[in-house]
Design a protein around this motif. Structure first.
Motif, PDB file in Angstrom:
ATOM      1  N   GLY A 178      -6.812  20.528 -23.075  1.00 34.28           N
ATOM      2  CA  GLY A 178      -5.958  21.611 -22.599  1.00 34.28           C
ATOM      3  C   GLY A 178      -5.551  22.580 -24.025  1.00 34.28           C
ATOM      4  O   GLY A 178      -5.573  23.562 -24.154  1.00 34.28           O
ATOM      5  N   GLU A 179      -4.735  21.598 -24.953  1.00 35.26           N
ATOM      6  CA  GLU A 179      -4.384  21.938 -26.085  1.00 35.26           C
ATOM      7  C   GLU A 179      -5.419  22.638 -27.024  1.00 35.26           C
ATOM      8  O   GLU A 179      -5.311  23.754 -27.625  1.00 35.26           O
ATOM      9  CB  GLU A 179      -3.688  20.751 -26.903  1.00 35.26           C
ATOM     10  N   LYS A 180      -6.638  22.073 -27.039  1.00 33.47           N
ATOM     11  CA  LYS A 180      -7.818  22.500 -27.729  1.00 33.47           C
ATOM     12  C   LYS A 180      -8.267  23.840 -27.228  1.00 33.47           C
ATOM     13  O   LYS A 180      -8.343  24.898 -27.901  1.00 33.47           O
ATOM     14  CB  LYS A 180      -8.951  21.413 -27.717  1.00 33.47           C
ATOM     15  N   ILE A 181      -8.377  23.883 -26.069  1.00 36.33           N
ATOM     16  CA  ILE A 181      -8.677  25.306 -25.196  1.00 36.33           C
ATOM     17  C   ILE A 181      -7.570  26.262 -25.490  1.00 36.33           C
ATOM     18  O   ILE A 181      -7.936  27.381 -25.879  1.00 36.33           O
ATOM     19  CB  ILE A 181      -8.881  25.169 -23.982  1.00 36.33           C
ATOM     20  N   SER A 182      -6.289  26.071 -25.523  1.00 36.61           N
ATOM     21  CA  SER A 182      -5.367  26.909 -25.767  1.00 36.61           C
ATOM     22  C   SER A 182      -5.254  27.176 -27.214  1.00 36.61           C
ATOM     23  O   SER A 182      -5.332  28.657 -27.539  1.00 36.61           O
ATOM     24  CB  SER A 182      -3.843  26.204 -25.620  1.00 36.61           C
ATOM     25  N   LYS A 183      -5.724  26.577 -28.296  1.00 37.68           N
ATOM     26  CA  LYS A 183      -5.912  26.770 -29.578  1.00 37.68           C
ATOM     27  C   LYS A 183      -6.823  27.598 -30.038  1.00 37.68           C
ATOM     28  O   LYS A 183      -6.915  28.735 -30.565  1.00 37.68           O
ATOM     29  CB  LYS A 183      -5.686  25.525 -30.520  1.00 37.68           C
ATOM     30  N   LEU A 184      -8.051  27.447 -29.406  1.00 43.75           N
ATOM     31  CA  LEU A 184      -9.129  28.104 -29.425  1.00 43.75           C
ATOM     32  C   LEU A 184      -8.917  29.502 -28.996  1.00 43.75           C
ATOM     33  O   LEU A 184      -9.313  30.630 -29.497  1.00 43.75           O
ATOM     34  CB  LEU A 184     -10.502  27.648 -28.677  1.00 43.75           C
ATOM     35  N   ARG A 185      -8.168  29.841 -27.901  1.00 45.85           N
ATOM     36  CA  ARG A 185      -7.837  30.969 -27.196  1.00 45.85           C
ATOM     37  C   ARG A 185      -7.058  31.734 -28.186  1.00 45.85           C
ATOM     38  O   ARG A 185      -7.185  32.953 -28.434  1.00 45.85           O
ATOM     39  CB  ARG A 185      -7.159  30.685 -25.889  1.00 45.85           C
ATOM     40  N   GLN A 186      -5.865  31.107 -28.849  1.00 45.26           N
ATOM     41  CA  GLN A 186      -4.907  31.743 -29.583  1.00 45.26           C
ATOM     42  C   GLN A 186      -5.832  32.208 -31.123  1.00 45.26           C
ATOM     43  O   GLN A 186      -5.563  33.450 -31.251  1.00 45.26           O
ATOM     44  CB  GLN A 186      -4.213  30.770 -30.085  1.00 45.26           C
ATOM     45  N   ILE A 187      -6.793  31.589 -31.520  1.00 46.90           N
ATOM     46  CA  ILE A 187      -7.417  32.022 -32.677  1.00 46.90           C
ATOM     47  C   ILE A 187      -8.512  33.164 -32.240  1.00 46.90           C
ATOM     48  O   ILE A 187      -8.238  34.083 -32.813  1.00 46.90           O
ATOM     49  CB  ILE A 187      -8.377  30.869 -33.074  1.00 46.90           C
ATOM     50  N   HIS A 188      -8.860  33.144 -30.899  1.00 51.98           N
ATOM     51  CA  HIS A 188     -10.029  34.220 -30.633  1.00 51.98           C
ATOM     52  C   HIS A 188      -8.848  35.615 -30.420  1.00 51.98           C
ATOM     53  O   HIS A 188      -9.366  36.711 -30.611  1.00 51.98           O
ATOM     54  CB  HIS A 188     -10.428  33.757 -29.330  1.00 51.98           C
ATOM     55  N   ILE A 189      -7.663  35.544 -29.615  1.00 58.22           N
ATOM     56  CA  ILE A 189      -6.740  36.479 -29.463  1.00 58.22           C
ATOM     57  C   ILE A 189      -6.478  37.221 -30.869  1.00 58.22           C
ATOM     58  O   ILE A 189      -6.630  38.508 -30.945  1.00 58.22           O
ATOM     59  CB  ILE A 189      -5.474  36.141 -28.806  1.00 58.22           C
ATOM     60  N   ASP A 190      -5.976  36.425 -31.834  1.00 60.36           N
ATOM     61  CA  ASP A 190      -5.665  37.023 -33.070  1.00 60.36           C
ATOM     62  C   ASP A 190      -6.835  37.641 -34.075  1.00 60.36           C
ATOM     63  O   ASP A 190      -6.843  38.533 -34.319  1.00 60.36           O
ATOM     64  CB  ASP A 190      -5.255  35.862 -34.163  1.00 60.36           C
ATOM     65  N   LYS A 191      -8.236  37.009 -33.740  1.00 60.55           N
ATOM     66  CA  LYS A 191      -9.418  37.747 -34.236  1.00 60.55           C
ATOM     67  C   LYS A 191      -9.669  39.120 -33.422  1.00 60.55           C
ATOM     68  O   LYS A 191     -10.113  39.853 -34.218  1.00 60.55           O
ATOM     69  CB  LYS A 191     -10.740  36.772 -34.085  1.00 60.55           C
ATOM     70  N   GLU A 192      -9.481  39.015 -32.159  1.00 64.68           N
ATOM     71  CA  GLU A 192      -9.914  40.331 -31.428  1.00 64.68           C
ATOM     72  C   GLU A 192      -8.838  41.346 -31.853  1.00 64.68           C
ATOM     73  O   GLU A 192      -9.095  42.388 -31.829  1.00 64.68           O
ATOM     74  CB  GLU A 192      -9.791  39.792 -29.762  1.00 64.68           C
ATOM     75  N   ASN A 193      -7.558  40.862 -31.911  1.00 66.13           N
ATOM     76  CA  ASN A 193      -6.474  41.850 -32.278  1.00 66.13           C
ATOM     77  C   ASN A 193      -6.762  42.473 -33.554  1.00 66.13           C
ATOM     78  O   ASN A 193      -6.492  43.526 -33.724  1.00 66.13           O
ATOM     79  CB  ASN A 193      -5.245  41.092 -32.265  1.00 66.13           C
TER      80      ASN A 193
END
Length: 175
Positions: free
Chosen positions: A157-172
């Protein structure tokens, strides 16, 4: 727009004093209602939200319980946001940190939308969260990670969350 004309008339006749002094003196009601329509929230909520005693006003107006709860939660949201702004240097936060903070509280979508309609501090960020960031998912699913040897559990779950955070910042950054 007959409702706009009706409200303008009530305001010019000082009839809105029967509802609330703040609403009578409010010059931004029209913009908040336009926001409410755009954000798909009840216009009455956006109209009365500036009242100092919004919950009692909602009761007097026979606003339904769900809507009263939205108004109550918005007051809590406002306090929470003021605390966040005061305690942390949030103006430099990446999109992912805003997501983490907002999502940690599980605010109702209409609470965020109502705050946007008021154009409170950081409303632009709230708008981006509501219409862009909250829907961004991790580029790699839990199933894919498990297929690559990850064990189900909190670390996954933490890994998925971290990958999402990286993806959010990249998309932003790309927008």
């Amino acid at each position: 727009n007959s409702w706009k004309e009706a409200i303008r008339n009530l305001q010019s006749w000082e009839a809105l004093l029967l509802l609330d002094k703040e609403i009578q003196n409010d010059s931004n009601w029209e913009r908040r209602i336009e926001w409410a329509l755009k954000l798909k929230i009840e216009p009455i909520l956006a109209f009365i939200v500036i009242s100092k005693d919004v919950v009692n006003l909602a009761k007097r107006l026979k606003v339904n319980d769900r809507q009263k709860n939205i108004l109550k939660e918005r007051l809590k949201f406002e306090s929470w946001l003021k605390t966040i702004v005061k305690d942390k240097n949030c103006s430099n936060w990446p999109a992912s940190e805003w997501c983490k903070q907002i999502e940690s509280q599980k605010w109702h979508r209409e609470v965020i939308a109502l705050s946007i309609s008021m154009e409170i501090n950081y409303w632009e960020i709230l708008y981006k969260w509501l219409y862009e960031w909250k829907d961004i998912k991790s580029p790699i699913s839990a199933k894919e990670l498990i297929e690559n040897g990850w064990e189900p559990g909190p670390e996954l779950g933490e890994k998925i969350s971290k990958l999402r955070q990286i993806h959010i910042d990249k998309e932003n950054k790309n927008n």
